[in-house]
Design a protein around this motif. Structure first.
Motif, short mmCIF file in Angstrom:
data_model
loop_
_atom_site.label_atom_id
_atom_site.label_comp_id
_atom_site.label_asym_id
_atom_site.label_seq_id
_atom_site.Cartn_x
_atom_site.Cartn_y
_atom_site.Cartn_z
N UNK A 164 0.33 -93.40 16.97
CA UNK A 164 0.73 -92.39 18.27
C UNK A 164 2.02 -91.29 17.80
N UNK A 165 2.07 -90.07 18.03
CA UNK A 165 3.04 -89.27 17.82
C UNK A 165 4.25 -89.83 18.89
N UNK A 166 3.96 -90.53 19.85
CA UNK A 166 5.01 -91.19 20.62
C UNK A 166 5.92 -92.13 20.19
N UNK A 167 5.26 -92.97 19.39
CA UNK A 167 5.88 -94.20 19.13
C UNK A 167 7.09 -94.14 18.31
N UNK A 168 8.11 -95.33 18.62
CA UNK A 168 9.37 -95.24 17.76
C UNK A 168 10.21 -94.11 18.14
N UNK A 169 9.87 -93.52 19.16
CA UNK A 169 10.86 -92.34 19.61
C UNK A 169 11.29 -92.57 21.07
N UNK A 170 12.75 -91.83 21.16
CA UNK A 170 13.10 -92.01 22.50
C UNK A 170 12.68 -90.81 23.31
N UNK A 171 12.89 -90.96 24.70
CA UNK A 171 12.40 -89.64 25.54
C UNK A 171 13.14 -88.69 25.05
N UNK A 172 14.54 -88.80 24.73
CA UNK A 172 15.12 -87.35 24.46
C UNK A 172 14.56 -86.61 23.13
N UNK A 173 14.19 -87.39 22.22
CA UNK A 173 13.62 -86.92 20.93
C UNK A 173 12.24 -86.21 21.31
N UNK A 174 11.40 -87.05 22.22
CA UNK A 174 10.25 -86.25 22.34
C UNK A 174 10.11 -85.18 23.15
N UNK A 175 11.20 -84.93 24.06
CA UNK A 175 11.37 -83.71 25.03
C UNK A 175 9.93 -83.12 25.65
N UNK A 176 9.09 -84.32 26.15
CA UNK A 176 7.92 -83.87 26.71
C UNK A 176 8.10 -83.06 28.00
N UNK A 177 8.99 -82.71 28.66
CA UNK A 177 9.30 -81.79 29.75
C UNK A 177 9.14 -80.59 29.32
N UNK A 178 9.43 -80.25 27.87
CA UNK A 178 9.18 -79.12 27.60
C UNK A 178 7.79 -78.67 27.39
N UNK A 179 6.85 -79.63 27.23
CA UNK A 179 5.45 -79.38 27.63
C UNK A 179 4.94 -79.16 29.03
N UNK A 180 5.76 -79.52 29.99
CA UNK A 180 5.18 -79.35 31.45
C UNK A 180 4.83 -81.09 31.50
#
Length: 275
Positions: A164-180
């Motif tokens: 998964x693209x989400x694995x081994x990353x922090x919430x800050x790195x993922x910046x999912x809020x930018x995708x809504x």
């Protein structure tokens, strides 16, 4: 005649009890359909075993409502059947049969029409909410309205795979809020639950995440794989979200700075009040 009238009175009381229980369950956070289903199941003693039933058994307020409803249901069904038997065994002649059948049929039809109009629900909801605010500490949690679960928006959960693209990353790195997309919670592989994860929270293989957003964005995220392809998909979804919100890069950065300032101010005031 008295038996037929008693039958209708018991039917009215039973319907009101079920509606009250459904409204009370809805106020604890269940959806409208599920609250009605569980109330009817408990009152009739059907006892369906579902995932929602487990959520009721683990919730003290819901459990108390269902317990009382099951007790009232046993009494109501016995009374209901008794009056029904008395009604159909007390006929004296053909005219009496027609009169009592007309009373029963007409009464049931009127009850069905009234229950379908929503007037009873509206009146009972107002009464129960007023009683709740005055005498209880159970807050109304209509999650469908609070989270705006309409149209394309929904809440889903899925388990993270190794690729998964989400694995081994922090919430800050993922910046999912930018995708809504908002991450509401993370359940670790060992059962530990992280509510409202912050920027430093990392995601790992086997984690189960609960997220809120548009159906298209959530579906894309659930199947997004790691690597350059996943990064490209992230940028595409970010651009789509910007266009949807009508915000360019500068406005987006400004809103982030404003949100960060509010967050910091809350932290400062929180420390002052704690002192």
């Amino acid at each position: 005649m008295a038996a037929a009238i008693s039958f209708l009175i018991i039917l009215i009381i039973s319907l009101i009890i079920v509606k009250i229980a459904a409204i009370m369950l809805r106020l604890t956070g269940l959806s409208d359909d599920m609250a009605k289903f569980q109330a009817r199941s408990a009152f009739t003693g059907t006892g369906f075993t579902t995932t929602e039933s487990e959520s009721i058994a683990k919730h003290p307020v819901r459990r108390r409502i269902i317990q009382n409803l099951m007790l009232l249901g046993n009494v109501g069904i016995v009374s209901f059947m008794s009056t029904l038997i008395l009604t159909f065994t007390s006929f004296t002649d053909q005219r009496d049969i027609l009169v009592k059948s007309g009373i029963l049929g007409g009464g049931v039809l009127v009850l069905v029409i009234i229950s379908r109009t929503g007037i009873v629900d509206w009146m009972l909801s107002g009464i129960i909410k007023s009683f709740q605010k005055r005498f209880t500490r159970v807050y109304a949690k209509d999650y469908d309205n609070l989270l705006f679960l309409e149209g394309d928006y929904e809440v889903v959960k899925f388990q993270l795979k190794a690729d998964s693209w989400l694995v081994n990353r922090s919430m800050q790195e993922l910046r999912l809020i930018d995708e809504g997309i908002l991450v509401l919670g993370v359940r670790r592989d060992d059962g530990y639950y992280v509510a409202a994860p912050r920027g430093e929270t990392h995601l790992y293989t086997g984690d189960e995440i609960i997220i809120y957003g548009r159906e298209e964005a959530l579906k894309d995220l659930s199947v997004r794989v790691s690597g350059d392809a996943g990064d490209r998909e992230h940028h595409i979804m970010v651009e789509q979200q910007r266009k949807r919100e009508g915000r360019g890069p500068e406005k987006l950065r400004a809103s982030r700075r404003a949100a960060e300032a509010v967050r910091k101010s809350k932290g400062v005031f929180g420390k002052m009040f704690r002192r």
